[in-house]
Design a protein around this motif. Structure first.
Motif, PDB file in Angstrom:
ATOM      1  N   ALA A 157       0.819  -1.211   0.000  1.00 28.43           N
ATOM      2  CA  ALA A 157       0.000   0.000   0.000  1.00 28.43           C
ATOM      3  C   ALA A 157       0.852   1.259   0.000  1.00 28.43           C
ATOM      4  CB  ALA A 157      -0.937  -0.009   1.211  1.00 28.43           C
ATOM      5  N   GLU A 158       2.031   1.202   0.597  1.00 34.37           N
ATOM      6  CA  GLU A 158       2.878   2.391   0.684  1.00 34.37           C
ATOM      7  C   GLU A 158       3.794   2.564  -0.519  1.00 34.37           C
ATOM      8  OE1 GLU A 158       5.064  -0.957   2.857  1.00 34.37           O
ATOM      9  OE2 GLU A 158       3.002  -0.232   2.638  1.00 34.37           O
ATOM     10  N   ALA A 159       3.708   1.688  -1.499  1.00 37.48           N
ATOM     11  CA  ALA A 159       4.591   1.770  -2.670  1.00 37.48           C
ATOM     12  C   ALA A 159       4.331   3.046  -3.462  1.00 37.48           C
ATOM     13  CB  ALA A 159       4.386   0.557  -3.571  1.00 37.48           C
ATOM     14  N   GLY A 160       5.399   3.607  -4.037  1.00 29.33           N
ATOM     15  CA  GLY A 160       5.245   4.750  -4.924  1.00 29.33           C
ATOM     16  C   GLY A 160       4.650   4.326  -6.253  1.00 29.33           C
ATOM     17  N   LEU A 161       4.294   5.311  -7.056  1.00 33.39           N
ATOM     18  CA  LEU A 161       3.597   5.023  -8.308  1.00 33.39           C
ATOM     19  C   LEU A 161       4.393   4.104  -9.229  1.00 33.39           C
ATOM     20  CD1 LEU A 161       1.488   7.313 -10.507  1.00 33.39           C
ATOM     21  CD2 LEU A 161       3.432   6.169 -11.555  1.00 33.39           C
ATOM     22  N   VAL A 162       5.671   4.365  -9.412  1.00 37.66           N
ATOM     23  CA  VAL A 162       6.466   3.557 -10.344  1.00 37.66           C
ATOM     24  C   VAL A 162       6.569   2.122  -9.854  1.00 37.66           C
ATOM     25  CG1 VAL A 162       8.737   3.263 -11.407  1.00 37.66           C
ATOM     26  CG2 VAL A 162       7.756   5.546 -11.186  1.00 37.66           C
ATOM     27  N   ASP A 163       6.866   1.924  -8.571  1.00 35.20           N
ATOM     28  CA  ASP A 163       6.934   0.567  -8.033  1.00 35.20           C
ATOM     29  C   ASP A 163       5.574  -0.128  -8.130  1.00 35.20           C
ATOM     30  OD1 ASP A 163       9.625   0.643  -7.415  1.00 35.20           O
ATOM     31  OD2 ASP A 163       9.298   1.324  -5.352  1.00 35.20           O
ATOM     32  N   ALA A 164       4.503   0.608  -7.846  1.00 34.42           N
ATOM     33  CA  ALA A 164       3.165   0.014  -7.891  1.00 34.42           C
ATOM     34  C   ALA A 164       2.803  -0.417  -9.311  1.00 34.42           C
ATOM     35  CB  ALA A 164       2.137   1.007  -7.355  1.00 34.42           C
ATOM     36  N   TRP A 165       2.973   0.481 -10.269  1.00 27.99           N
ATOM     37  CA  TRP A 165       2.634   0.143 -11.645  1.00 27.99           C
ATOM     38  C   TRP A 165       3.497  -1.002 -12.160  1.00 27.99           C
ATOM     39  CZ3 TRP A 165       1.297   4.766 -15.355  1.00 27.99           C
ATOM     40  CH2 TRP A 165       0.210   5.465 -14.829  1.00 27.99           C
ATOM     41  N   THR A 166       4.786  -0.961 -11.847  1.00 32.98           N
ATOM     42  CA  THR A 166       5.686  -1.996 -12.350  1.00 32.98           C
ATOM     43  C   THR A 166       5.393  -3.343 -11.706  1.00 32.98           C
ATOM     44  OG1 THR A 166       7.408  -0.312 -12.640  1.00 32.98           O
ATOM     45  CG2 THR A 166       8.099  -2.617 -12.705  1.00 32.98           C
ATOM     46  N   ALA A 167       5.157  -3.343 -10.406  1.00 37.26           N
ATOM     47  CA  ALA A 167       4.840  -4.595  -9.724  1.00 37.26           C
ATOM     48  C   ALA A 167       3.547  -5.201 -10.253  1.00 37.26           C
ATOM     49  CB  ALA A 167       4.735  -4.351  -8.217  1.00 37.26           C
ATOM     50  N   ASP A 168       2.538  -4.373 -10.441  1.00 36.37           N
ATOM     51  CA  ASP A 168       1.256  -4.871 -10.942  1.00 36.37           C
ATOM     52  C   ASP A 168       1.389  -5.393 -12.374  1.00 36.37           C
ATOM     53  OD1 ASP A 168       0.031  -4.229  -8.567  1.00 36.37           O
ATOM     54  OD2 ASP A 168      -0.888  -2.382  -9.300  1.00 36.37           O
ATOM     55  N   ALA A 169       2.029  -4.611 -13.238  1.00 36.08           N
ATOM     56  CA  ALA A 169       2.166  -5.017 -14.632  1.00 36.08           C
ATOM     57  C   ALA A 169       3.068  -6.241 -14.761  1.00 36.08           C
ATOM     58  CB  ALA A 169       2.733  -3.862 -15.461  1.00 36.08           C
ATOM     59  N   GLY A 170       4.197  -6.225 -14.045  1.00 36.02           N
ATOM     60  CA  GLY A 170       5.117  -7.353 -14.129  1.00 36.02           C
ATOM     61  C   GLY A 170       4.508  -8.641 -13.620  1.00 36.02           C
ATOM     62  N   THR A 171       3.753  -8.562 -12.528  1.00 36.84           N
ATOM     63  CA  THR A 171       3.097  -9.755 -11.994  1.00 36.84           C
ATOM     64  C   THR A 171       2.051 -10.277 -12.956  1.00 36.84           C
ATOM     65  OG1 THR A 171       3.452  -8.978  -9.731  1.00 36.84           O
ATOM     66  CG2 THR A 171       1.802 -10.686 -10.054  1.00 36.84           C
ATOM     67  N   ALA A 172       1.291  -9.379 -13.576  1.00 35.76           N
ATOM     68  CA  ALA A 172       0.281  -9.809 -14.542  1.00 35.76           C
ATOM     69  C   ALA A 172       0.931 -10.525 -15.724  1.00 35.76           C
ATOM     70  CB  ALA A 172      -0.529  -8.611 -15.016  1.00 35.76           C
ATOM     71  N   LEU A 173       2.051  -9.985 -16.227  1.00 38.04           N
ATOM     72  CA  LEU A 173       2.766 -10.655 -17.314  1.00 38.04           C
ATOM     73  C   LEU A 173       3.268 -12.021 -16.858  1.00 38.04           C
ATOM     74  CD1 LEU A 173       4.914  -7.734 -18.815  1.00 38.04           C
ATOM     75  CD2 LEU A 173       2.722  -8.612 -19.642  1.00 38.04           C
ATOM     76  N   ALA A 174       3.794 -12.091 -15.647  1.00 36.49           N
ATOM     77  CA  ALA A 174       4.286 -13.363 -15.124  1.00 36.49           C
ATOM     78  C   ALA A 174       3.156 -14.378 -14.996  1.00 36.49           C
ATOM     79  CB  ALA A 174       4.957 -13.141 -13.769  1.00 36.49           C
ATOM     80  N   MET A 175       1.975 -13.927 -14.622  1.00 36.44           N
ATOM     81  CA  MET A 175       0.836 -14.830 -14.508  1.00 36.44           C
ATOM     82  C   MET A 175       0.430 -15.371 -15.863  1.00 36.44           C
ATOM     83  SD  MET A 175      -1.443 -12.815 -11.625  1.00 36.44           S
ATOM     84  CE  MET A 175      -2.743 -14.055 -11.553  1.00 36.44           C
ATOM     85  N   VAL A 176       0.429 -14.520 -16.885  1.00 30.76           N
ATOM     86  CA  VAL A 176       0.097 -14.972 -18.236  1.00 30.76           C
ATOM     87  C   VAL A 176       1.114 -16.018 -18.704  1.00 30.76           C
ATOM     88  CG1 VAL A 176      -0.089 -14.274 -20.651  1.00 30.76           C
ATOM     89  CG2 VAL A 176      -1.089 -12.841 -18.856  1.00 30.76           C
ATOM     90  N   ILE A 177       2.390 -15.720 -18.503  1.00 28.72           N
ATOM     91  CA  ILE A 177       3.442 -16.660 -18.913  1.00 28.72           C
ATOM     92  C   ILE A 177       3.376 -17.936 -18.079  1.00 28.72           C
ATOM     93  CG2 ILE A 177       5.943 -17.014 -19.008  1.00 28.72           C
ATOM     94  CD1 ILE A 177       6.193 -13.969 -19.542  1.00 28.72           C
TER      95      ILE A 177
END
Length: 212
Positions: free
Chosen positions: A128-148
């Motif tokens: 919850a305390e993550a900054g915008l860049v970390d939040a967006w990257t973590a969310d996007a990267g995890t979603a890509l990892a889930m697809v793969i």
């Protein structure tokens, strides 16, 4: 006794949630890291304010919520992230997987429930305390990892039309999409037609003369 496979009632919502984060990854790659698009060379924005404006405009075009907290400095960092995410839309090779894993670690990706005073908790892939860049990257990267990770990495694609490398997420039933959009599909069809026509003309010119 036979136990039926467990089925998640909200599977459609979960798929939509992951897809939304994948689409944000697509948006970042296409706006900040692509140098060929729609048959021509393009120059990605090179300054924080220009990158910020490009991302905000792309979010609006895609129907995704704009970010009031996105700063030019954030946009500069996201440009580096976009370059790191881009290979995921080309191949599922081991180096790509390893880089994606490193990206998740660097940006502290972790499943996290974010409480809301006006509704149920929301699942995110960042603290919850993550900054915008970390939040967006973590969310996007995890979603890509889930697809793969579920064997659907071939759906993370780059356009196959000439002089276009825009990324897209193939959601067709049989994973048959080849182009980023209709304009590139039409360009590819026109090019194929011209090549076949030229080949047919050349074959006719080299053949025997017509009989009398």
């Amino acid at each position: 006794m036979t136990v039926d496979p467990w089925r998640i009632t909200g599977q459609q919502q979960i798929d939509s949630y992951v897809e939304r984060h994948v689409q944000r990854a697509v948006l970042l790659v296409n706006e900040l890291a692509v140098e060929r698009a729609y048959g021509r060379q393009v120059v990605p924005p090179a300054t924080g304010p220009d990158r910020q404006a490009a991302v905000q405009e792309a979010l609006a075009t895609a129907g995704l919520p704009a970010s009031e907290s996105l700063t030019p400095a954030d946009a500069d960092r996201l440009a580096a992230v976009a370059t790191q995410l881009r290979p995921a839309f080309r191949t599922g090779s081991q180096p790509v997987i390893e880089e994606l894993n490193r990206l998740l670690v660097r940006h502290a990706a972790v499943p996290n429930l974010h409480g809301r005073p006006d509704g149920p908790p929301v699942l995110a892939f960042h603290r919850a305390e993550a900054g915008l860049v970390d939040a967006w990257t973590a969310d996007a990267g995890t979603a890509l990892a889930m697809v793969i990770g579920v064997g659907q990495g071939e759906r993370l694609r780059s356009c196959e039309a000439a002089n276009c490398e825009r990324a897209f997420f193939d959601t067709t039933r049989n994973a048959s999409r080849r182009f980023c959009g209709l304009s590139c599909q039409n360009r590819a069809k026109a090019s194929t037609y011209r090549q076949r026509r030229a080949a047919g003309t050349a074959a006719g010119e080299g053949g025997p003369p017509p009989g009398r």
